[in-house]
Design an enzyme around this catalytic site. Sequence first.
Site, PDB file in Angstrom:
ATOM      1  N   GLY A  47       0.830  -1.196   0.000  1.00  0.00           N
ATOM      2  CA  GLY A  47       0.000   0.000   0.000  1.00  0.00           C
ATOM      3  C   GLY A  47       0.863   1.243   0.000  1.00  0.00           C
ATOM      4  O   GLY A  47       2.027   1.202   0.418  1.00  0.00           O
ATOM      5  N   HIS A 139      -2.180   7.682   7.069  1.00  0.00           N
ATOM      6  CA  HIS A 139      -1.246   8.567   6.357  1.00  0.00           C
ATOM      7  C   HIS A 139      -1.958   9.833   5.877  1.00  0.00           C
ATOM      8  O   HIS A 139      -1.366  10.909   5.852  1.00  0.00           O
ATOM      9  CB  HIS A 139      -0.677   7.858   5.120  1.00  0.00           C
ATOM     10  CG  HIS A 139       0.546   7.025   5.396  1.00  0.00           C
ATOM     11  ND1 HIS A 139       1.729   7.553   5.857  1.00  0.00           N
ATOM     12  CD2 HIS A 139       0.779   5.700   5.237  1.00  0.00           C
ATOM     13  CE1 HIS A 139       2.637   6.585   5.978  1.00  0.00           C
ATOM     14  NE2 HIS A 139       2.081   5.436   5.612  1.00  0.00           N
TER      15      HIS A 139
HETATM   16 ZN    ZN Z   1       2.945   3.598   5.606  1.00  0.00          ZN
END
Ligand code: ZN
Length: 175
Positions: A47, A139
């Site tokens: 990811g 994030h």
């Molecule tokens: Zn990360």
Amino acid sequence: MPYQLQLLGSPVLRKKTEPLDLREDRGEIERFLPAMRDILHRREGIGLAGPQANASLRVFLLDADRLPVEGHGVFINPEVSSSGREVYEEEGCLSIPGIFERVKRRECSHVEAYDERGELFSVDLRGLAARAAQHEFDHLEGVLFIDHLSPIIKRMLRKKLREIRAEAEKLGQVG
Ligand SMILES: [Zn+2]
């Protein structure tokens, strides 16, 4: 700076991202998605979120070849809601290389997002895919997986984290 993998210490990783306008930002979406895919595959991640590619935008990728995500690899302006029991599993992050620690996450994630064609979709994820979605969504809020670690573990990692920050500085990412 172009779309390059950002390491711990780069301020973009700590900034809350801006939503994308699927029409207005079309050009930018077409530029950064290939760049993000390139980083993800070259570094063999599962990811990657926008800030990690130096784009403070609400988008993340999951590797649809390696995760059971019903073929959805691009998540634009995602909403993630998590449920189920709390599970500790080891996690890592391309922006914090070489560090793998157990993080508590919920077992399931319901994700709603737009795909790269601008179509709204939703998907229910479990296990590693759910964990990856929660990690990538963090994030977008400027949160890193090391933020979830206990003070004792963080203390033990202090030297390694310092080395990564020094590397970010060497790459000119710290500003
Ligand atoms: Zn990360």
